[in-house]
Design a protein around this motif. Structure first.
Motif, PDB file in Angstrom:
ATOM      1  N   ALA A 129       0.828  -1.208   0.000  1.00 11.24           N
ATOM      2  CA  ALA A 129       0.000   0.000   0.000  1.00 11.24           C
ATOM      3  C   ALA A 129       0.860   1.255   0.000  1.00 11.24           C
ATOM      4  CB  ALA A 129      -0.924  -0.010   1.212  1.00 11.24           C
ATOM      5  N   ALA A 130       1.972   1.221   0.736  1.00  7.24           N
ATOM      6  CA  ALA A 130       2.881   2.363   0.754  1.00  7.24           C
ATOM      7  C   ALA A 130       3.467   2.616  -0.631  1.00  7.24           C
ATOM      8  CB  ALA A 130       4.000   2.123   1.766  1.00  7.24           C
ATOM      9  N   GLY A 131       3.816   1.551  -1.328  1.00  7.92           N
ATOM     10  CA  GLY A 131       4.354   1.703  -2.679  1.00  7.92           C
ATOM     11  C   GLY A 131       3.344   2.316  -3.629  1.00  7.92           C
ATOM     12  N   LEU A 132       2.075   1.910  -3.516  1.00  6.83           N
ATOM     13  CA  LEU A 132       1.031   2.467  -4.371  1.00  6.83           C
ATOM     14  C   LEU A 132       0.798   3.942  -4.057  1.00  6.83           C
ATOM     15  CD1 LEU A 132      -1.523  -0.481  -4.216  1.00  6.83           C
ATOM     16  CD2 LEU A 132      -0.088   0.152  -6.164  1.00  6.83           C
ATOM     17  N   ALA A 133       0.819   4.290  -2.771  1.00 12.78           N
ATOM     18  CA  ALA A 133       0.637   5.687  -2.388  1.00 12.78           C
ATOM     19  C   ALA A 133       1.788   6.545  -2.888  1.00 12.78           C
ATOM     20  CB  ALA A 133       0.500   5.798  -0.871  1.00 12.78           C
ATOM     21  N   ALA A 134       3.013   6.040  -2.783  1.00 14.88           N
ATOM     22  CA  ALA A 134       4.173   6.782  -3.272  1.00 14.88           C
ATOM     23  C   ALA A 134       4.115   6.933  -4.788  1.00 14.88           C
ATOM     24  CB  ALA A 134       5.461   6.069  -2.854  1.00 14.88           C
ATOM     25  N   PHE A 135       3.661   5.912  -5.485  1.00 17.01           N
ATOM     26  CA  PHE A 135       3.534   5.958  -6.941  1.00 17.01           C
ATOM     27  C   PHE A 135       2.563   7.054  -7.366  1.00 17.01           C
ATOM     28  CE2 PHE A 135       1.510   4.391 -10.894  1.00 17.01           C
ATOM     29  CZ  PHE A 135       2.640   4.264 -11.693  1.00 17.01           C
ATOM     30  N   SER A 136       1.562   7.318  -6.515  1.00 18.98           N
ATOM     31  CA  SER A 136       0.549   8.324  -6.819  1.00 18.98           C
ATOM     32  C   SER A 136       0.870   9.686  -6.214  1.00 18.98           C
ATOM     33  CB  SER A 136      -0.822   7.850  -6.321  1.00 18.98           C
ATOM     34  OG  SER A 136      -1.165   6.601  -6.904  1.00 18.98           O
ATOM     35  N   GLY A 137       2.007   9.820  -5.568  1.00 15.67           N
ATOM     36  CA  GLY A 137       2.421  11.116  -5.042  1.00 15.67           C
ATOM     37  C   GLY A 137       1.950  11.427  -3.648  1.00 15.67           C
ATOM     38  N   GLY A 138       1.389  10.472  -2.937  1.00 17.08           N
ATOM     39  CA  GLY A 138       0.868  10.738  -1.603  1.00 17.08           C
ATOM     40  C   GLY A 138       1.880  10.482  -0.516  1.00 17.08           C
ATOM     41  N   GLY A 139       2.660  11.490  -0.142  1.00 13.42           N
ATOM     42  CA  GLY A 139       3.699  11.303   0.867  1.00 13.42           C
ATOM     43  C   GLY A 139       3.155  10.940   2.231  1.00 13.42           C
ATOM     44  N   GLN A 140       2.159  11.672   2.709  1.00 16.84           N
ATOM     45  CA  GLN A 140       1.594  11.393   4.021  1.00 16.84           C
ATOM     46  C   GLN A 140       0.901  10.031   4.049  1.00 16.84           C
ATOM     47  OE1 GLN A 140       2.021  13.257   6.781  1.00 16.84           O
ATOM     48  NE2 GLN A 140       3.365  14.550   5.557  1.00 16.84           N
ATOM     49  N   SER A 141       0.249   9.674   2.961  1.00 20.37           N
ATOM     50  CA  SER A 141      -0.394   8.360   2.892  1.00 20.37           C
ATOM     51  C   SER A 141       0.651   7.253   2.888  1.00 20.37           C
ATOM     52  CB  SER A 141      -1.270   8.265   1.644  1.00 20.37           C
ATOM     53  OG  SER A 141      -2.298   9.240   1.666  1.00 20.37           O
TER      54      SER A 141
ATOM     55  N   ALA B 200       4.980  12.848 -17.614  1.00 24.94           N
ATOM     56  CA  ALA B 200       4.689  11.519 -17.078  1.00 24.94           C
ATOM     57  C   ALA B 200       3.653  11.642 -15.974  1.00 24.94           C
ATOM     58  CB  ALA B 200       5.959  10.870 -16.539  1.00 24.94           C
ATOM     59  N   PHE B 201       2.573  10.877 -16.103  1.00 20.92           N
ATOM     60  CA  PHE B 201       1.538  10.832 -15.072  1.00 20.92           C
ATOM     61  C   PHE B 201       1.530   9.442 -14.467  1.00 20.92           C
ATOM     62  CE2 PHE B 201      -2.676   9.494 -13.725  1.00 20.92           C
ATOM     63  CZ  PHE B 201      -3.058  10.517 -12.889  1.00 20.92           C
ATOM     64  N   SER B 202       1.496   9.366 -13.140  1.00 20.25           N
ATOM     65  CA  SER B 202       1.385   8.079 -12.452  1.00 20.25           C
ATOM     66  C   SER B 202       0.345   8.220 -11.359  1.00 20.25           C
ATOM     67  CB  SER B 202       2.729   7.650 -11.857  1.00 20.25           C
ATOM     68  OG  SER B 202       3.208   8.613 -10.926  1.00 20.25           O
ATOM     69  N   GLY B 203      -0.576   7.280 -11.298  1.00 22.96           N
ATOM     70  CA  GLY B 203      -1.626   7.376 -10.301  1.00 22.96           C
ATOM     71  C   GLY B 203      -2.496   6.143 -10.247  1.00 22.96           C
ATOM     72  N   MET B 204      -3.640   6.271  -9.575  1.00 17.95           N
ATOM     73  CA  MET B 204      -4.585   5.180  -9.374  1.00 17.95           C
ATOM     74  C   MET B 204      -5.994   5.686  -9.641  1.00 17.95           C
ATOM     75  SD  MET B 204      -3.270   3.573  -5.761  1.00 17.95           S
ATOM     76  CE  MET B 204      -4.518   2.279  -5.907  1.00 17.95           C
ATOM     77  N   THR B 205      -6.925   4.738  -9.777  1.00 18.60           N
ATOM     78  CA  THR B 205      -8.315   5.144  -9.898  1.00 18.60           C
ATOM     79  C   THR B 205      -8.724   5.897  -8.629  1.00 18.60           C
ATOM     80  OG1 THR B 205      -9.226   3.142  -8.908  1.00 18.60           O
ATOM     81  CG2 THR B 205      -8.807   3.093 -11.271  1.00 18.60           C
ATOM     82  N   GLU B 206      -9.600   6.864  -8.794  1.00 15.68           N
ATOM     83  CA  GLU B 206      -9.974   7.725  -7.681  1.00 15.68           C
ATOM     84  C   GLU B 206     -10.561   6.934  -6.515  1.00 15.68           C
ATOM     85  OE1 GLU B 206     -12.218  12.000  -7.301  1.00 15.68           O
ATOM     86  OE2 GLU B 206     -13.194  10.452  -8.519  1.00 15.68           O
ATOM     87  N   ASP B 207     -11.403   5.965  -6.807  1.00 18.12           N
ATOM     88  CA  ASP B 207     -12.042   5.186  -5.746  1.00 18.12           C
ATOM     89  C   ASP B 207     -11.022   4.363  -4.957  1.00 18.12           C
ATOM     90  OD1 ASP B 207     -14.456   6.227  -6.499  1.00 18.12           O
ATOM     91  OD2 ASP B 207     -15.045   4.489  -7.702  1.00 18.12           O
ATOM     92  N   LEU B 208     -10.115   3.699  -5.674  1.00 18.51           N
ATOM     93  CA  LEU B 208      -9.131   2.864  -4.992  1.00 18.51           C
ATOM     94  C   LEU B 208      -8.148   3.707  -4.191  1.00 18.51           C
ATOM     95  CD1 LEU B 208      -8.360   0.156  -7.711  1.00 18.51           C
ATOM     96  CD2 LEU B 208      -9.798  -0.060  -5.680  1.00 18.51           C
ATOM     97  N   TYR B 209      -7.721   4.822  -4.758  1.00 25.24           N
ATOM     98  CA  TYR B 209      -6.777   5.669  -4.038  1.00 25.24           C
ATOM     99  C   TYR B 209      -7.432   6.276  -2.803  1.00 25.24           C
ATOM    100  CZ  TYR B 209      -3.089   9.062  -3.161  1.00 25.24           C
ATOM    101  OH  TYR B 209      -2.081   9.788  -2.576  1.00 25.24           O
TER     102      TYR B 209
ATOM    103  N   ASP C 182     -10.079  -3.240   2.205  1.00 23.79           N
ATOM    104  CA  ASP C 182     -11.128  -2.898   1.240  1.00 23.79           C
ATOM    105  C   ASP C 182     -10.525  -2.623  -0.123  1.00 23.79           C
ATOM    106  OD1 ASP C 182     -13.126  -3.187   3.096  1.00 23.79           O
ATOM    107  OD2 ASP C 182     -13.208  -1.050   3.620  1.00 23.79           O
ATOM    108  N   TYR C 183      -9.366  -1.952  -0.136  1.00 19.93           N
ATOM    109  CA  TYR C 183      -8.692  -1.712  -1.417  1.00 19.93           C
ATOM    110  C   TYR C 183      -8.329  -3.019  -2.097  1.00 19.93           C
ATOM    111  CZ  TYR C 183      -4.745  -1.611  -4.486  1.00 19.93           C
ATOM    112  OH  TYR C 183      -3.922  -1.881  -5.545  1.00 19.93           O
ATOM    113  N   ARG C 184      -7.717  -3.935  -1.356  1.00 25.64           N
ATOM    114  CA  ARG C 184      -7.272  -5.194  -1.948  1.00 25.64           C
ATOM    115  C   ARG C 184      -8.453  -5.998  -2.500  1.00 25.64           C
ATOM    116  NH1 ARG C 184      -2.166  -7.056  -0.506  1.00 25.64           N
ATOM    117  NH2 ARG C 184      -2.893  -9.194  -0.397  1.00 25.64           N
TER     118      ARG C 184
END
Length: 230
Positions: free
Chosen positions: A99-111, A164-173, A183-185
């Protein structure tokens, strides 16, 4: 690395080789073991939604215990072993690190910080983030009726400027930002085939890649700016 008692790990990846034109080769050592990580359910022990801490009682060097066999005494060798009593903790650790890797991939440092332990470097993501110097999850892009949120960067390849854009679907993120890893998994697994062959992707002016975990990477060449001399 040894998971569970000796010879119970189903498989152990040894190395990955980049063979150039020959592709990628992964060397895997198979084992007859049947060790499984405990099933995690929301609200039950081992849930990845709960914060975990480093285990101070797990040593790193000289920690894999090989039982006596073929006339040889029991001995310890260098490596890292997750004992049977720590399999639930290890499952939590893997899920939260993912989950931390996915948050970092999307730019969410605090997450990202909320899912890491101190030994994993949580403090590096707890500092304030600014869009001018850090990845910030303030960018979004849409394909069809699906919105992706994440971060974007512009870099150069020679004289070509690439976005370059990197992110996740809004609902999953949103689930990850709220701390709902389980719930995400579950939702990502249910939607794992929904991102393939997105027809709207053909309208994007560059390469784009959808993944089964709900993430996307999109590249686009920016137009060349001609500056006039005064």
């Amino acid at each position: 690395m040894q998971i569970g008692p000796w010879n119970t790990t189903p498989c152990l990846m040894l190395s990955t080789e980049l063979m150039g034109q020959g592709g990628i080769v992964v060397n895997v050592l198979e084992s007859p073991g049947e060790a499984l990580l405990p099933l995690r359910l929301p609200g039950s022990p081992g849930s990845a939604d709960k914060e975990i801490r480093d285990k101070p009682d797990i040593p790193y060097p000289n920690t894999i215990r090989i039982p006596a066999r073929e006339g040889r005494r029991t001995r310890n060798v260098d490596g890292f072993q997750v004992g049977a009593d720590d399999l639930g903790w290890f499952g939590q650790l893997l899920a939260r690190t993912g989950a931390a890797g996915l948050a970092a991939f999307s730019g969410g440092g605090q997450s990202t910080a909320r899912y890491l332990t101190a030994r994993q470097g949580r403090e590096h993501y707890e500092v304030p983030a600014f869009s001018a110097t850090s990845s910030v999850d303030d960018a979004e892009i849409e394909f069809g009726d699906v919105k992706f949120v994440g971060t974007d960067h512009v870099f150069r390849m020679g004289s070509v400027r690439v976005e370059a854009f990197s992110g996740m679907t809004e609902d999953l993120y949103g689930l990850l930002k709220q701390g709902h890893v389980e719930d995400y998994r579950r939702m990502a697994y249910e939607l794992r085939s929904a991102w393939n062959g997105n027809r709207e992707a053909s309208r994007w002016s560059g390469p784009i890649s959808f993944h089964a975990d709900g993430t996307v990477m999109a590249l686009s060449i920016l137009p060349i700016r001609r500056r006039r001399m005064p």
